[in-house]
Write a protein that holds these residues in place. Structure first.
Motif, PDB file in Angstrom:
ATOM      1  N   VAL A   1       0.844  -1.192   0.000  1.00 16.92           N
ATOM      2  CA  VAL A   1       0.000   0.000   0.000  1.00 16.92           C
ATOM      3  C   VAL A   1       0.879   1.242   0.000  1.00 16.92           C
ATOM      4  N   SER A   2       0.596   2.164  -0.911  1.00 19.78           N
ATOM      5  CA  SER A   2       1.355   3.410  -0.979  1.00 19.78           C
ATOM      6  C   SER A   2       0.400   4.572  -1.236  1.00 19.78           C
ATOM      7  N   SER A   3       0.958   5.769  -1.391  1.00 16.80           N
ATOM      8  CA  SER A   3       0.201   7.003  -1.643  1.00 16.80           C
ATOM      9  C   SER A   3       0.038   7.808  -0.358  1.00 16.80           C
ATOM     10  N   SER A   4       0.999   8.718  -0.130  1.00 16.17           N
ATOM     11  CA  SER A   4       0.963   9.633   1.020  1.00 16.17           C
ATOM     12  C   SER A   4       0.811   8.894   2.346  1.00 16.17           C
ATOM     13  N   VAL A   5       1.544   7.819   2.502  1.00 13.33           N
ATOM     14  CA  VAL A   5       1.473   7.021   3.729  1.00 13.33           C
ATOM     15  C   VAL A   5       2.273   7.709   4.832  1.00 13.33           C
ATOM     16  N   ASP A   6       1.647   7.965   5.970  1.00 15.69           N
ATOM     17  CA  ASP A   6       2.335   8.498   7.136  1.00 15.69           C
ATOM     18  C   ASP A   6       1.717   7.894   8.390  1.00 15.69           C
ATOM     19  N   GLU A   7       2.117   8.370   9.582  1.00  9.85           N
ATOM     20  CA  GLU A   7       1.643   7.754  10.816  1.00  9.85           C
ATOM     21  C   GLU A   7       0.135   7.906  11.002  1.00  9.85           C
ATOM     22  N   TYR A   8      -0.434   8.999  10.474  1.00  3.63           N
ATOM     23  CA  TYR A   8      -1.880   9.191  10.592  1.00  3.63           C
ATOM     24  C   TYR A   8      -2.624   8.212   9.682  1.00  3.63           C
ATOM     25  N   PHE A   9      -2.050   7.981   8.508  1.00  7.59           N
ATOM     26  CA  PHE A   9      -2.637   6.996   7.586  1.00  7.59           C
ATOM     27  C   PHE A   9      -2.649   5.614   8.231  1.00  7.59           C
ATOM     28  N   PHE A  10      -1.518   5.230   8.862  1.00 14.96           N
ATOM     29  CA  PHE A  10      -1.440   3.922   9.507  1.00 14.96           C
ATOM     30  C   PHE A  10      -2.569   3.749  10.525  1.00 14.96           C
TER      31      PHE A  10
ATOM     32  N   PRO B   1       6.105   4.646   2.007  1.00 10.79           N
ATOM     33  CA  PRO B   1       5.878   6.003   2.545  1.00 10.79           C
ATOM     34  C   PRO B   1       6.009   7.105   1.502  1.00 10.79           C
ATOM     35  N   GLY B   2       6.956   6.952   0.557  1.00 10.64           N
ATOM     36  CA  GLY B   2       7.107   7.964  -0.485  1.00 10.64           C
ATOM     37  C   GLY B   2       7.451   9.340   0.062  1.00 10.64           C
ATOM     38  N   THR B   3       6.644  10.327  -0.312  1.00 10.98           N
ATOM     39  CA  THR B   3       6.909  11.708   0.066  1.00 10.98           C
ATOM     40  C   THR B   3       6.996  11.893   1.571  1.00 10.98           C
ATOM     41  N   ALA B   4       6.169  11.193   2.315  1.00 11.57           N
ATOM     42  CA  ALA B   4       6.150  11.344   3.770  1.00 11.57           C
ATOM     43  C   ALA B   4       7.463  10.913   4.410  1.00 11.57           C
ATOM     44  N   LEU B   5       8.264  10.094   3.693  1.00  8.02           N
ATOM     45  CA  LEU B   5       9.531   9.627   4.242  1.00  8.02           C
ATOM     46  C   LEU B   5      10.598  10.715   4.160  1.00  8.02           C
ATOM     47  N   THR B   6      10.490  11.611   3.181  1.00 10.60           N
ATOM     48  CA  THR B   6      11.528  12.613   2.940  1.00 10.60           C
ATOM     49  C   THR B   6      11.099  14.040   3.249  1.00 10.60           C
ATOM     50  N   THR B   7       9.814  14.250   3.499  1.00 12.28           N
ATOM     51  CA  THR B   7       9.307  15.598   3.724  1.00 12.28           C
ATOM     52  C   THR B   7       8.441  15.638   4.978  1.00 12.28           C
ATOM     53  N   SER B   8       8.750  16.561   5.884  1.00 12.72           N
ATOM     54  CA  SER B   8       7.942  16.736   7.093  1.00 12.72           C
ATOM     55  C   SER B   8       6.958  17.870   6.848  1.00 12.72           C
ATOM     56  N   LYS B   9       5.681  17.519   6.729  1.00  9.27           N
ATOM     57  CA  LYS B   9       4.677  18.529   6.413  1.00  9.27           C
ATOM     58  C   LYS B   9       4.438  19.494   7.573  1.00  9.27           C
ATOM     59  N   ASP B  10       4.454  18.971   8.806  1.00  7.99           N
ATOM     60  CA  ASP B  10       4.129  19.824   9.949  1.00  7.99           C
ATOM     61  C   ASP B  10       5.334  20.592  10.467  1.00  7.99           C
ATOM     62  N   ALA B  11       6.558  20.132  10.161  1.00 11.99           N
ATOM     63  CA  ALA B  11       7.771  20.827  10.609  1.00 11.99           C
ATOM     64  C   ALA B  11       8.833  20.700   9.524  1.00 11.99           C
ATOM     65  N   PRO B  12       8.727  21.483   8.455  1.00  9.49           N
ATOM     66  CA  PRO B  12       9.623  21.318   7.299  1.00  9.49           C
ATOM     67  C   PRO B  12      11.056  21.750   7.533  1.00  9.49           C
ATOM     68  N   ASP B  13      11.330  22.432   8.644  1.00  7.65           N
ATOM     69  CA  ASP B  13      12.718  22.795   8.922  1.00  7.65           C
ATOM     70  C   ASP B  13      13.007  22.638  10.411  1.00  7.65           C
ATOM     71  N   SER B  14      14.281  22.624  10.746  1.00  5.85           N
ATOM     72  CA  SER B  14      14.704  22.444  12.129  1.00  5.85           C
ATOM     73  C   SER B  14      15.781  23.468  12.453  1.00  5.85           C
ATOM     74  N   GLY B  15      15.487  24.316  13.422  1.00  8.18           N
ATOM     75  CA  GLY B  15      16.433  25.358  13.795  1.00  8.18           C
ATOM     76  C   GLY B  15      17.513  24.841  14.719  1.00  8.18           C
ATOM     77  N   VAL B  16      18.504  24.147  14.171  1.00  5.49           N
ATOM     78  CA  VAL B  16      19.587  23.580  14.964  1.00  5.49           C
ATOM     79  C   VAL B  16      20.808  24.490  14.854  1.00  5.49           C
ATOM     80  N   VAL B  17      21.221  25.055  15.975  1.00  6.18           N
ATOM     81  CA  VAL B  17      22.348  25.991  15.991  1.00  6.18           C
ATOM     82  C   VAL B  17      23.312  25.587  17.105  1.00  6.18           C
ATOM     83  N   TYR B  18      24.595  25.641  16.821  1.00  8.26           N
ATOM     84  CA  TYR B  18      25.611  25.328  17.830  1.00  8.26           C
ATOM     85  C   TYR B  18      25.610  26.396  18.919  1.00  8.26           C
ATOM     86  N   LYS B  19      25.598  25.985  20.172  1.00  9.93           N
ATOM     87  CA  LYS B  19      25.632  26.913  21.303  1.00  9.93           C
ATOM     88  C   LYS B  19      26.854  26.610  22.174  1.00  9.93           C
TER      89      LYS B  19
END
Length: 228
Positions: free
Chosen positions: A63-72, A87-105
């Motif tokens: 089964v494929s087509s926009s498979v993510d944890e909500y689909f499961f 999983p397709g797109t859901a494996l490589t793209t985070s819809k709810d958090a498309p970026d991560s602000g990771v900065v060295y402190k």
């Protein structure tokens, strides 16, 4: 319509009706070759998978087509049947958090073998000072909470941080992929269900040790003194 593939392979089907699945099954049967499985990627996949399972028998259902944890969650709640997912797109793209602000402190400065703690006090960006350790407390086979501590503190729990490189030299023996998989599965099973549920999970508790709280207070005090 069904795309034709080699014997004992998975056939891509678009089963608006189940007759689209009967066709590859019949083709493989008539040709005397085994059908490896079918792939479904459109329509009501939960309902279709149940109908298709009755047709293909022991053959796999992918089964494929926009498979993510909500689909499961919805798929299995509807009684869906599958042997694999794409999983397709859901494996490589985070819809709810498309970026991560990771900065060295910067958290410490070393001079003459002495380590001086540093921290940031900017609103919304406050950090804890100094080198740290992390401990996980487990009881009855279940994770209870983690503790962020000063490095060198002796606390209850299992230490989670390990030294990988020291003075530019690899000092860590990497585990095998099988060991990593086993550890990941065991860790997931040890996390209480209330933290693992897909919707509205409880936040997992991370505590701050007394030692880290103390050095944080001392470092803030030193910073305020220098600002006067």
């Amino acid at each position: 319509m069904c795309v034709r593939y080699a014997p004992d392979s998975t056939r891509l089907c678009h089963p608006e009706r189940t007759f689209a699945v009967h066709r590859p099954v019949r083709t493989h049967h008539d040709g005397g070759v085994r059908l490896g499985g079918v792939r479904l990627d459109s329509g009501d996949l939960g309902a279709l998978s149940k109908d298709v399972h009755e047709i293909v028998g022991d053959a796999g259902i992918v089964v494929s087509s926009s498979v993510d944890e909500y689909f499961f969650g919805e798929f299995f709640a509807d009684g869906g049947v599958a042997t694999a997912f794409g999983p397709g797109t859901a494996l490589t793209t985070s819809k709810d958090a498309p970026d991560s602000g990771v900065v060295y402190k910067l958290t410490a400065v070393g001079r003459d073998r002495a380590v001086s703690p540093r921290m940031k006090l900017s609103p919304g960006k406050v950090t804890y000072p100094g080198p740290k350790s992390l401990y996980r407390v487990e009881r009855d086979g279940s994770y209870r909470y983690d503790v962020l501590a000063r490095r060198g503190e002796e606390l209850e729990g299992t230490p989670l941080l390990e030294t990988v490189y020291e003075d530019g030299t690899l000092v860590y023996d990497p585990p095998s992929l099988q060991s990593i998989r086993k550890r990941a599965r065991r860790s997931l099973e040890a996390l209480p269900e209330r933290h693992r549920r897909i919707r509205d999970p409880d936040r997992y508790q991370v505590r701050i040790s007394d030692g880290l709280e103390a050095i944080t207070r001392d470092t803030k005090r030193e910073i305020r003194k220098r600002e006067r």
